[in-house]
Design an enzyme around this catalytic site. Structure first.
Site, PDB file in Angstrom:
ATOM      1  NE  ARG A  14      -9.530  -5.497   0.572  1.00  0.00           N
ATOM      2  CZ  ARG A  14      -8.645  -5.093   1.478  1.00  0.00           C
ATOM      3  NH1 ARG A  14      -7.373  -5.484   1.383  1.00  0.00           N
ATOM      4  NH2 ARG A  14      -9.013  -4.333   2.494  1.00  0.00           N
TER       5      ARG A  14
ATOM      6  CG  HIS B  95      -0.179  -3.888   5.188  1.00  0.00           C
ATOM      7  ND1 HIS B  95      -1.025  -3.477   4.200  1.00  0.00           N
ATOM      8  CD2 HIS B  95       0.247  -5.129   4.826  1.00  0.00           C
ATOM      9  CE1 HIS B  95      -1.124  -4.427   3.283  1.00  0.00           C
ATOM     10  NE2 HIS B  95      -0.350  -5.437   3.628  1.00  0.00           N
TER      11      HIS B  95
ATOM     12  NE  ARG C 245      -6.432   0.258   0.279  1.00  0.00           N
ATOM     13  CZ  ARG C 245      -6.332  -0.428   1.417  1.00  0.00           C
ATOM     14  NH1 ARG C 245      -5.780   0.124   2.476  1.00  0.00           N
ATOM     15  NH2 ARG C 245      -6.769  -1.665   1.490  1.00  0.00           N
TER      16      ARG C 245
ATOM     17  CD  GLU D  64      -2.509  -3.089   8.901  1.00  0.00           C
ATOM     18  OE1 GLU D  64      -1.934  -1.980   8.753  1.00  0.00           O
ATOM     19  OE2 GLU D  64      -3.235  -3.600   8.028  1.00  0.00           O
TER      20      GLU D  64
ATOM     21  CG  HIS E  14      -2.063  -0.984   1.061  1.00  0.00           C
ATOM     22  ND1 HIS E  14      -2.576  -1.687   2.120  1.00  0.00           N
ATOM     23  CD2 HIS E  14      -2.759  -1.363  -0.048  1.00  0.00           C
ATOM     24  CE1 HIS E  14      -3.567  -2.472   1.664  1.00  0.00           C
ATOM     25  NE2 HIS E  14      -3.684  -2.286   0.360  1.00  0.00           N
ATOM     26  CB  ALA E  15       1.054   3.932  -2.504  1.00  0.00           C
ATOM     27  NE  ARG E  16      -3.846   5.052   2.743  1.00  0.00           N
ATOM     28  CZ  ARG E  16      -5.153   5.288   2.598  1.00  0.00           C
ATOM     29  NH1 ARG E  16      -5.550   6.432   2.088  1.00  0.00           N
ATOM     30  NH2 ARG E  16      -6.038   4.404   2.974  1.00  0.00           N
ATOM     31  CD  GLU E  17      -0.712   0.608   4.366  1.00  0.00           C
ATOM     32  OE1 GLU E  17      -0.056  -0.442   4.390  1.00  0.00           O
ATOM     33  OE2 GLU E  17      -1.953   0.628   4.214  1.00  0.00           O
TER      34      GLU E  17
ATOM     35  CE1 TYR F 101     -10.006  -4.574   6.364  1.00  0.00           C
ATOM     36  CE2 TYR F 101     -10.380  -3.155   8.266  1.00  0.00           C
ATOM     37  CZ  TYR F 101      -9.638  -3.507   7.169  1.00  0.00           C
ATOM     38  OH  TYR F 101      -8.486  -2.811   6.883  1.00  0.00           O
TER      39      TYR F 101
HETATM   40 ZN   LIG Z   1      -1.979  -1.605   4.083  1.00  0.00          ZN
END
Ligand SMILES: [Zn+2]
Length: 419
Positions: A256, A308, A238, A383, A183-186, A361
């Site tokens: 995903r 992440h 993201r 995370e 994920h780009a922004r992480e 989730y």
């Molecule tokens: Zn992520």
């Protein structure tokens, strides 16, 4: 006229800077002047409905939600209206970040040291893709008997997906996969993964046997197009940067897009969504490259660790639906808890351990489920920091303590794998 001449000059300049990776377009950077991050209390069903309805009404976005609260990101133009609705309904909230643009600018001070001799990273700043790739090149040059690089594929915009292999070459070694930056922004993810790599390699001779007798495969930036896009154009991006011929918007959520249970719960089939699953399983070159790597690799992989941010969670499969434990869920839980204890001992930070679908989730087509589905036992999504004070825009002074937690997680799992 002047504008287009300027654009050409910029394009040429850019080509020189990124010889290996030429962006297809240059866009005006998105600014977030006056945008805010709020933490909103979710006391009951009625409150949840009012808060989540704001997403449709005002185009706010939810960075993270739990049963008790939601981290809500608001552009300046919607702040007053949102404030009014929350006040009218007696919904409590606190402002976490007052002005996101200022916060982003503070975060992005970075050393530019491309091409220097003895190139190294310092983990007090976030680096460009180019810097990270140079860092990897340098390790291979410095330690040719220990490190090698393999380009496992290319991103949509043709940036290389480089995997660093660290190995003493012993036969019978087990293997561990680590990736960051899907994920780009992480940004804390690639920063932590490069820290882990650096420690493994630079301190190799002092490493315990459970580290030395492993073939390590590390992909620090899984989504290089997205990563560069967050650095140059939109800090909040993201997804990757592909656009299908039938798509309205750019980007697929690579987490995903993996082929196991693709398209199920917790995904979107709308290309404009942050969690767009893509046109089909492995429709994206970045996810396909990883699947091809595993398909063509005969190593005995025992761990698949994907980093992440944010939230401080240690998550294990199955994540595609609620209430579906793996056969070895108890072992994964136990190992996760041991890691969490070790991480807490460093700086007091709590990482919560559990099944990803049940704790957060369901999310079908995620890479950790894919790793598990091909038989890799210790498959985790980690995370990293924080728990919502700053969210994705984690100030650089937190890189080092967070990276040390990630490093401790990897050490714990490696020790368990060796048993
Ligand atoms: Zn992520």
């Amino acid at each position: 006229m002047a504008q287009s001449t300027l654009s050409v000059i910029f394009l040429i300049f850019n080509c020189f800077l990124f010889i290996e990776s030429v962006p297809t377009t240059l866009e005006t950077p998105v600014r977030y002047d006056g945008a805010q991050l709020w933490n909103v209390s979710l006391s009951d069903e009625q409150t949840r409905k009012i808060v989540f309805d704001l997403e449709n009404e005002f185009d706010v976005s939810f960075w993270r939600t739990s049963n008790a609260a939601a981290d809500m990101f608001l552009k300046k133009s919607v702040i007053e209206s949102a404030r009014q609705i929350l006040n009218e309904n007696n919904i409590e909230y606190s402002v976490r970040v007052e002005d996101m643009q200022k916060h982003i600018e503070r975060e992005s001070r970075q050393p530019y040291r491309d091409g220097q001799q003895n190139y190294g990273l310092t983990w007090d700043a976030y680096y460009s893709l180019n810097d990270i790739l140079l860092f990897l090149d340098n390790l291979v040059e410095k330690y040719p008997n220990l490190c090698s690089l393999e380009t496992i594929g290319y991103s949509h915009e043709n940036r290389p997906l480089k995997v660093l292999k660290i190995s003493n070459g012993k036969s019978g070694n087990k293997a561990i996969w680590i990736d960051g930056g899907i994920h780009a922004r992480e940004w804390i993810s690639p920063a932590s993964v490069t820290y882990i790599v650096n420690d493994l390699v630079e301190n190799w001779n002092n490493q315990p046997a459970y580290i030395q007798n492993v073939n390590w495969y590390v992909l620090p930036v899984h989504n290089p197009d997205g990563y560069e896009y967050t650095r140059n154009t939109n800090r909040m991006w993201r997804k990757n940067r592909s656009k299908g011929s039938n798509s309205k918007c750019f980007g697929v959520d690579l987490n995903r897009n993996f082929g196991f249970k693709w398209g199920g719960k917790g995904v979107s089939h709308d290309s404009c969504s942050e969690i767009y699953a893509g046109s089909g399983p492995f429709s994206e070159p970045e996810s396909t490259a990883v699947a091809d790597f595993f398909a063509n690799n005969t190593e005995n992989f025992e761990a698949f660790l994907t980093f992440h941010s944010y939230g401080q969670w240690i998550l294990y499969p199955w994540g595609y639906d609620n209430g579906i434990p793996t056969d070895d869920a108890e072992e994964l839980d136990l190992a996760g808890r041991e890691a969490s204890e070790n991480m807490k001992a460093l700086d007091g930070q709590v990482y919560t351990v559990g099944n990803s679908a049940d704790l957060l989730y369901p999310a079908a087509g995620a890479s950790d489920d894919y790793g598990k589905s091909i038989g890799i036992k210790y498959s985790y999504t980690i995370e990293l920091r924080d728990t919502g004070r700053y969210g994705f825009i984690l100030p650089p002074e937190f890189i080092l303590p967070t990276a040390k937690e990630a490093h401790t997680f990897v050490h714990t799992i490696a020790r368990i794998v060796a048993k």
